[in-house]
Design a protein around this motif. Structure first.
Motif, short mmCIF file in Angstrom:
data_model
loop_
_atom_site.label_atom_id
_atom_site.label_comp_id
_atom_site.label_asym_id
_atom_site.label_seq_id
_atom_site.Cartn_x
_atom_site.Cartn_y
_atom_site.Cartn_z
N THR A 213 4.10 6.17 -5.11
CA THR A 213 4.06 6.43 -6.55
C THR A 213 3.08 7.55 -6.86
O THR A 213 3.37 8.46 -7.66
CB THR A 213 3.65 5.16 -7.31
OG1 THR A 213 4.61 4.14 -7.06
CG2 THR A 213 3.56 5.42 -8.80
N LEU A 214 1.91 7.52 -6.21
CA LEU A 214 0.89 8.54 -6.45
C LEU A 214 1.39 9.91 -6.02
O LEU A 214 1.23 10.90 -6.75
CB LEU A 214 -0.38 8.17 -5.68
CG LEU A 214 -1.54 9.17 -5.76
CD1 LEU A 214 -2.00 9.36 -7.19
CD2 LEU A 214 -2.70 8.71 -4.88
N PHE A 215 2.02 10.01 -4.84
CA PHE A 215 2.50 11.30 -4.36
C PHE A 215 3.65 11.83 -5.21
O PHE A 215 3.78 13.04 -5.40
CB PHE A 215 2.90 11.20 -2.89
CG PHE A 215 1.77 11.50 -1.95
CD1 PHE A 215 1.54 12.79 -1.51
CD2 PHE A 215 0.92 10.49 -1.52
CE1 PHE A 215 0.48 13.07 -0.66
CE2 PHE A 215 -0.13 10.75 -0.67
CZ PHE A 215 -0.36 12.06 -0.23
N ALA A 216 4.48 10.96 -5.73
CA ALA A 216 5.56 11.39 -6.63
C ALA A 216 4.97 12.06 -7.87
O ALA A 216 5.47 13.09 -8.33
CB ALA A 216 6.44 10.21 -7.01
N GLN A 217 3.89 11.49 -8.38
CA GLN A 217 3.22 12.09 -9.54
C GLN A 217 2.60 13.43 -9.17
O GLN A 217 2.66 14.40 -9.92
CB GLN A 217 2.15 11.14 -10.06
CG GLN A 217 2.72 9.83 -10.61
CD GLN A 217 1.64 8.82 -10.92
OE1 GLN A 217 0.46 8.97 -10.55
NE2 GLN A 217 2.02 7.71 -11.56
N ARG B 49 0.83 -1.21 0.00
CA ARG B 49 0.00 0.00 0.00
C ARG B 49 0.86 1.26 0.00
O ARG B 49 0.55 2.25 -0.67
CB ARG B 49 -0.92 0.01 1.21
CG ARG B 49 -1.74 -1.25 1.43
CD ARG B 49 -2.52 -1.69 0.20
NE ARG B 49 -3.51 -2.69 0.54
CZ ARG B 49 -3.53 -3.93 0.04
NH1 ARG B 49 -2.61 -4.29 -0.83
NH2 ARG B 49 -4.48 -4.78 0.40
N ILE B 50 1.96 1.24 0.77
CA ILE B 50 2.84 2.40 0.80
C ILE B 50 3.49 2.61 -0.56
O ILE B 50 3.69 3.75 -1.00
CB ILE B 50 3.87 2.24 1.93
CG1 ILE B 50 3.15 2.26 3.29
CG2 ILE B 50 4.91 3.37 1.89
CD1 ILE B 50 4.04 1.87 4.45
N ASP B 51 3.83 1.51 -1.25
CA ASP B 51 4.34 1.63 -2.62
C ASP B 51 3.36 2.41 -3.50
O ASP B 51 3.75 3.31 -4.25
CB ASP B 51 4.55 0.25 -3.24
CG ASP B 51 5.75 -0.49 -2.66
OD1 ASP B 51 6.59 0.17 -2.01
OD2 ASP B 51 5.82 -1.71 -2.83
#
Length: 392
Positions: A380-384, A374-376
């Protein structure tokens, strides 16, 4: 990345409630992966203060600390408007994470004044559906439904992206917002539960020959009424059966009194609130577990905890639950009181069934439902989001 996590509940680091466990796991995970994490939460005094919470800087927003949830949350909701602006100046986050309704006015102000800041709204439960299912007083139900619905829409509007715990939520939210919606489920780490058992020593002992049905969770909103209604019949048919309740809440005293009624007396044990670090130790004395659903489209986090323990579980059947759980595969599903009684009797009478579905649940928990996965997804979402915010 620099991410600020907002939480509306006062949090005691030594007694974390299940309601904020997802928020805490995400905060810890981002920090462990080297991101610059900060937080905002409510104070119990009428002043802005800072503290260190789980190794991160946290700005505390004024509330009167009266113990009246409605009053404290109303003051917090208003004080969060300047609170977010103060945190933005002090912490300089690149993105924001919110997961509750009473942050609505604060994130709305943030969107109006700093429109390029990315905001992730994590919807763990659609409160309108929770109110609709659990509140049996029509007037209170109507007023709360309207209030929560308004706050949900007000929080969705300024958000950049929406995350939620199951597809049933996502389908509903898609009718309310045009924001991108991502399903990122709850989780539980099976290896952490195993470590707890090794550290705690001998598991909770039970009487020889006893068969223990377990429930883990907050005691609120009449959620054990169906179970207590069928237990006298189940106890009469299965003399070895007992119930172990791990958790407490506003309805705790009500159920403790109810457990003294004929047909129930002497067969129900209440363990009270248990820190999450001891949950595996308490659950180890159970033979199979039960979960209602607090919402008609929800998925209780405790189900992942049951799976991580390799526990056979009896789960209330909803569309959201069927996204993950399979009757006779990794659980037994039930519908209504008669189905609940039949499920209890079915699991009580068949140790091979309990062992088989418990093993299947554990294998699936290890493979697909750990917090690392889930943290992965969130990382990824926050990096975007941060990359998009920087371009803006």
């Amino acid at each position: 990345m620099r991410v600020c996590f907002i939480q509306q509940h006062p949090v005691d680091e030594n007694a974390l409630p299940a309601a904020i466990l997802r928020w805490v796991r995400l905060l810890d995970g981002f920090q462990q992966r080297g991101h610059e994490v900060t937080a905002i939460g409510p104070n119990t005094r009428m002043r802005f203060e800072e503290r260190t919470f789980r190794g991160v800087r946290q700005l505390l927003v004024p509330t009167p600390g009266t113990g009246s949830r409605a009053l404290d949350m109303a003051v917090f909701a208003l004080a969060l408007v300047p609170g977010i602006l103060i945190a933005r100046r002090r912490f300089r986050p690149q993105a924001w994470f919110v997961d509750e309704l009473f942050v609505a006015f604060g994130v709305l102000a943030l969107r109006l004044l700093h429109w390029h800041d990315p905001i992730c709204y994590d919807v763990m439960g659609v409160h309108y559906h929770q109110v609709r299912k659990n509140n049996r007083r029509i007037l209170r139900h109507t007023l709360l439904s309207w209030l929560y619905g308004a706050l949900e829409h007000l929080t969705l509007w300024p958000s950049t992206v929406v995350t939620t715990v199951n597809q049933a939520h996502a389908d509903l939210l898609a009718r309310w917002t045009r924001r991108p919606i991502h399903v990122i489920r709850d989780a539980c780490d099976a290896h952490v539960f195993q470590q707890q058992l090794e550290c705690e020593g001998p598991v909770v002992r039970k009487a020889e020959g006893a068969l223990v049905l377990g429930f883990v969770g907050k005691l609120s909103n009449a959620r054990l009424d169906d179970l207590f209604a069928v237990l006298p019949d189940a106890f009469a048919r299965v003399p070895a059966l007992t119930l172990l309740v791990v958790g407490d809440g506003p309805w705790g005293e009500h159920y403790r009194r109810a457990s003294e009624a004929p047909g129930l007396a002497g067969r129900i044990t209440f363990r009270g609130f248990v820190p999450h670090e001891r949950l595996a130790h308490e659950m180890a004395g159970m033979d199979f577990c039960y979960s209602d659903d607090w919402s008609d489209i929800g998925f209780p986090m405790k189900v992942f905890e049951y799976m991580a323990m390799g526990m056979a579980s009896l789960i209330e059947d909803t569309p959201a639950v069927r996204e993950v759980m399979r009757d006779g595969g990794n659980c037994v599903l039930y519908h209504g009181r008669q189905g609940l009684l039949e499920g209890i009797l079915r699991l009580a009478a068949d140790p091979e069934l309990r062992a088989r579905i418990g093993a299947a649940a554990l294998e699936e928990a290890r493979r697909a439902h750990g917090w690392g996965n889930r943290i992965d997804a969130f990382e990824t979402l926050f990096a975007q989001l941060v990359q998009t915010g920087a371009r803006r």
